[in-house]
Design a protein around this motif. Structure first.
Motif, PDB file in Angstrom:
ATOM      1  N   PRO A  70       0.818  -1.220   0.000  1.00  0.00           N
ATOM      2  CA  PRO A  70       0.000   0.000   0.000  1.00  0.00           C
ATOM      3  C   PRO A  70       0.849   1.266   0.000  1.00  0.00           C
ATOM      4  O   PRO A  70       1.919   1.313   0.625  1.00  0.00           O
ATOM      5  CB  PRO A  70      -0.805  -0.122   1.291  1.00  0.00           C
ATOM      6  N   PHE A 100      -6.338   5.459   3.802  1.00  0.00           N
ATOM      7  CA  PHE A 100      -5.112   5.175   4.526  1.00  0.00           C
ATOM      8  C   PHE A 100      -5.327   5.421   6.018  1.00  0.00           C
ATOM      9  O   PHE A 100      -6.138   6.277   6.387  1.00  0.00           O
ATOM     10  CB  PHE A 100      -3.966   6.044   4.013  1.00  0.00           C
ATOM     11  N   ARG A 140      -4.470  10.579  -1.789  1.00  0.00           N
ATOM     12  CA  ARG A 140      -4.663  10.378  -0.341  1.00  0.00           C
ATOM     13  C   ARG A 140      -6.086  10.722   0.082  1.00  0.00           C
ATOM     14  O   ARG A 140      -6.676  10.016   0.915  1.00  0.00           O
ATOM     15  CB  ARG A 140      -3.654  11.221   0.444  1.00  0.00           C
ATOM     16  N   LEU A 191      -8.491   7.678  -1.094  1.00  0.00           N
ATOM     17  CA  LEU A 191      -8.306   6.326  -0.577  1.00  0.00           C
ATOM     18  C   LEU A 191      -8.386   6.322   0.944  1.00  0.00           C
ATOM     19  O   LEU A 191      -8.494   7.369   1.584  1.00  0.00           O
ATOM     20  CB  LEU A 191      -6.962   5.758  -1.058  1.00  0.00           C
ATOM     21  N   VAL A 198       1.693   8.438   4.827  1.00  0.00           N
ATOM     22  CA  VAL A 198       1.490   7.557   3.682  1.00  0.00           C
ATOM     23  C   VAL A 198       2.816   7.415   2.932  1.00  0.00           C
ATOM     24  O   VAL A 198       3.450   8.418   2.609  1.00  0.00           O
ATOM     25  CB  VAL A 198       0.408   8.128   2.741  1.00  0.00           C
ATOM     26  N   ASP A 243      -4.619   1.355  -1.285  1.00  0.00           N
ATOM     27  CA  ASP A 243      -4.614   1.310   0.174  1.00  0.00           C
ATOM     28  C   ASP A 243      -4.621  -0.136   0.659  1.00  0.00           C
ATOM     29  O   ASP A 243      -4.544  -1.081  -0.150  1.00  0.00           O
ATOM     30  CB  ASP A 243      -5.777   2.123   0.755  1.00  0.00           C
TER      31      ASP A 243
END
Length: 322
Positions: free
Chosen positions: A116, A250, A245, A248, A256, A132
């Motif tokens: 990921p 996370f 970001r 998704l 990340v 992710d």
């Protein structure tokens, strides 16, 4: 088991054939496979001759390949490619299970070894792709070499061209940008560059991307205009990661991982200094790419057949042979 990986972009098409231990059976590179430039017949001819050379080197037939992942530029971007690519490639690789994805996927698979995170590709064009922990995927950028693809070699070249013409006609003061581009093109008259743009650059995206090297030389001489182009490129690339970001899932509060691949990063500290600064401000963990995009395609071809540890071992051994 035998796996086939292909990283096909506008500039080059790279193929890798290896077994599950990572023993490389064949590794070949050919011209770019951009379907939008080549047309269906040209695309078919290039892929057919490339595959045949790869299989001949490996002394195997298509039906002996356990799984193939072909990560190809413009797939899913040009209407009809979702139908024509499987048909064309199925004819070329009969009996071989084939996965097809956009070339952004191989960059992610290689840089992060299929884990990921987000990968930013800045080569001839630019695109970002991430997955992710749940396997949700998102792509940002990669719209057009001539009109978008911000932060790419082509984009840097376009900014260079804009700066050059403004310096040439007096809108901006002249600097190393002006002198280096004149030297590169062998210009005896500034306006001759206009003709080159119309007759050569418009027909060949590789020529456009190559001008990034002129911007690099100017930046390395301390030219503020050229250095500012790389600073803005870093900001544009960071913006693509931000968009992924947001879309998704996370884990909250954890940085990340962001990796990178593509020719722009061969500019070294000229791009990496502003890129690192942008990444740090945005709260990412910048990860040095682990494998090349073609190894990423190989890793993805093996997904579902090998464990992560086995996949890492395969990629490590193959990388040592390339």
């Amino acid at each position: 088991m035998i796996f086939l990986g292909c990283d096909g972009g506008s500039t080059k098409t790279e193929w890798l054939l290896a077994d599950e231990t990572g023993r490389v059976l064949s590794h070949r590179t050919f011209a770019g496979c951009n379907y939008a430039f080549l047309g269906e017949e040209g695309f078919r001819d290039l892929m057919a001759s490339s595959v045949q050379a790869l299989l001949d080197d490996g002394k195997i037939t298509a039906d002996q390949v356990t799984s193939a992942m072909l990560s190809l530029t413009v797939y899913g971007e040009v209407p009809g490619t979702e139908e024509s690519f499987p048909r064309i490639l199925g004819d070329i690789l009969p009996g071989c299970p084939i996965q097809i994805a956009n070339d952004s996927v191989a960059g992610w698979g290689g840089s992060l070894a299929g884990r990921p995170g987000i990968n930013i590709v800045a080569g001839t064009g630019s695109v970002a792709y991430g997955e992710d922990q749940a396997g949700n995927a998102c792509r940002v950028g990669g719209w057009s070499l001539f009109f978008a693809d911000e932060g790419s070699c082509s984009w840097v070249a376009r900014q260079l061209i804009t700066e050059f013409v403004k310096q040439a006609d007096g809108r901006h003061p002249r600097s190393a940008v002006y002198e280096e581009l004149r030297r590169e093109m062998g210009l005896t008259h500034d306006l001759y560059f206009s003709g080159y743009l119309q007759t050569e650059i418009r027909q060949n995206s590789a020529l456009l991307a190559k001008l990034q090297l002129v911007a690099l030389r100017a930046a390395q001489q301390g030219d503020p205009a050229a250095q500012d182009i790389y600073r803005r490129a870093a900001e544009e690339l960071t913006e693509t990661a931000d968009a992924i970001r947001r879309q998704l899932d996370f884990p909250a509060g954890e940085p990340v991982p962001v990796s990178y691949s593509g020719g722009l990063f061969r500019a070294g500290e000229t791009i990496m200094v502003p890129f690192r600064a942008c990444m740090e401000r945005a709260g990412y963990t910048l990860v040095q790419p682990k494998y090349s995009p073609v190894l990423g395609a190989l890793i993805l071809a093996a997904r579902g057949h090998l464990s992560l540890a086995e996949s890492d071992a395969m990629a490590d051994r193959a990388a040592a042979q390339l």
